[in-house]
Design an enzyme around this catalytic site. Structure first.
Site: not given
Ligand code: F6P
Length: 347
Positions: A126-127, A171, A279
């Site tokens: 997802i990052d 992150r 998320q």
């Protein structure tokens, strides 16, 4: 042809689309067989696997998470890890393994490839921080979820004349924050790539309120940091001490810390919403389903062609193989041009 698949690292929407595509392509085009390792590299080390046929992947396309389970097990931290992985591969007579994961899982895949194992990588997170691909699947879904949350928070912030701080994941990069912040019309977006101070944050909020606005939405990425005391270095906010098997700290909590500071410095009532694992959960967007599917088809083709050490990637609208080594070079950070677009709407 016999193919192994594993999903490692944090789960994300679209993993099942990849698994389904690899199975359908391997069986449909190459008449091969597929097995899935359970819980990432842990399944390879213990030879914990299951057959993946047409029935096993039927109906999984819209499902979030991963039917194989995942873990952050690091082969290189386990006793005789490489030997055990080699033995599993031999005993199952596999042509190759597709490792679907983020920088850590792909890092292990790359090193195993260098140690002589037939590995192909598929980038997920997802990052959206993996070098060598324009997008990873999972990211689009996370941005949609965060955008919807920001939309909802707008109405309640406005009704109560409040500042709302929304903490998102990401992150060490601010991709989710920037994209959802732009899409949701955030009044300020704070990311790890761009240093800031509490004074600057409060100035932006004051500026906005001085033109008659009684509420503000601040989106902050979990990895953003600011100096707690003047002239000190910025400090990451952590949820707990210690690191995972890949040396990552557990980020989280900057939203609460920042909200307290904003309220103290501006006097405006300030609340926090931490979006956290919402998320990563639930059904993938159409974009992520299509991207995961295209990656899966290419991954099966790469195993068939014996093109090991490669990773699937999206470049423009083309899906192409790149060297897995690219993903190891650096993490992909938010570019300043995109942040400049976001900045236009601050205050
Ligand atoms: O890499 C995906 C991610 O969700 C990050 O955004 C977040 O910092 C991390 O994983 C959380 O990891 P865990 O699932 O181990 O809590």
């Amino acid at each position: 042809m016999r193919v192994g698949i594993l999903t490692g690292g944090g789960d994300c929407p679209g993993l099942n689309a990849v698994i389904r595509a690899i199975v359908r392509r391997t069986i449909g085009k190459y008449g091969g067989e597929v097995i899935g390792f359970r819980y990432g590299w842990a399944g390879v080390l213990t030879n914990d696997h299951q057959p993946l046929g047409l029935d096993e992947v039927s109906g999984i396309l819209p499902r979030g998470g991963t039917i194989l389970g995942t873990s952050r097990t690091n082969v290189y931290r386990e006793e005789n890890g490489v030997e055990r992985a080699k033995e599993t591969l031999r005993s199952l007579d596999l042509n190759g393994i597709v490792a679907v994961g983020g920088e850590d899982t792909l890092g292990v895949a790359y090193h195993l490839y260098q140690d002589g194992l037939p590995l192909v990588g598929v980038p997920k997170t997802i990052d959206n921080d993996i070098n060598g691909t324009d997008f990873t699947f999972g990211f689009d879904t996370a941005v949609h979820i965060a955008t919807e949350a920001i939309d909802r928070l707008h109405t309640t912030a406005e009704s109560h004349n409040r500042v709302v701080v929304v903490e998102v994941m990401g992150r060490d990069t601010g991709w989710i924050a920037v994209k959802s912040g732009i899409a949701g019309g955030a009044d300020l977006i704070l990311i790890p790539e761009v240093p800031f101070t509490v004074e600057e944050v409060c100035d932006v909020i004051h500026k906005r309120h001085s033109r008659g606005k009684n509420f503000s939405i601040v989106v902050v990425s979990e990895g953003a940091s600011y100096p707690v005391e003047e002239n000190e270095a910025p400090e990451l906010v952590l949820q707990s001490k210690g690191t995972d098997a890949f040396g990552h700290v557990r980020l989280g909590g900057i939203g609460n810390r920042l909200a307290k500071m904003i309220e103290e410095h501006t006097g405006y009532e300030t609340r926090v919403t931490v979006l956290g694992y919402t998320q990563r959960g639930g059904t993938p967007t159409a974009f992520d389903r299509v991207l995961g599917t295209r990656f899966g088809v290419l991954a099966a083709d790469l195993i068939h062609a014996g093109q090991f050490g490669k990773m699937t990637s999206l470049q423009g609208d083309k899906i192409i193989p790149v060297e897995m080594a690219h993903a190891m070079e650096c993490i992909k950070r938010v570019d300043s041009e995109l942040y400049e677009v976001a900045r236009t709407f601050f205050g």
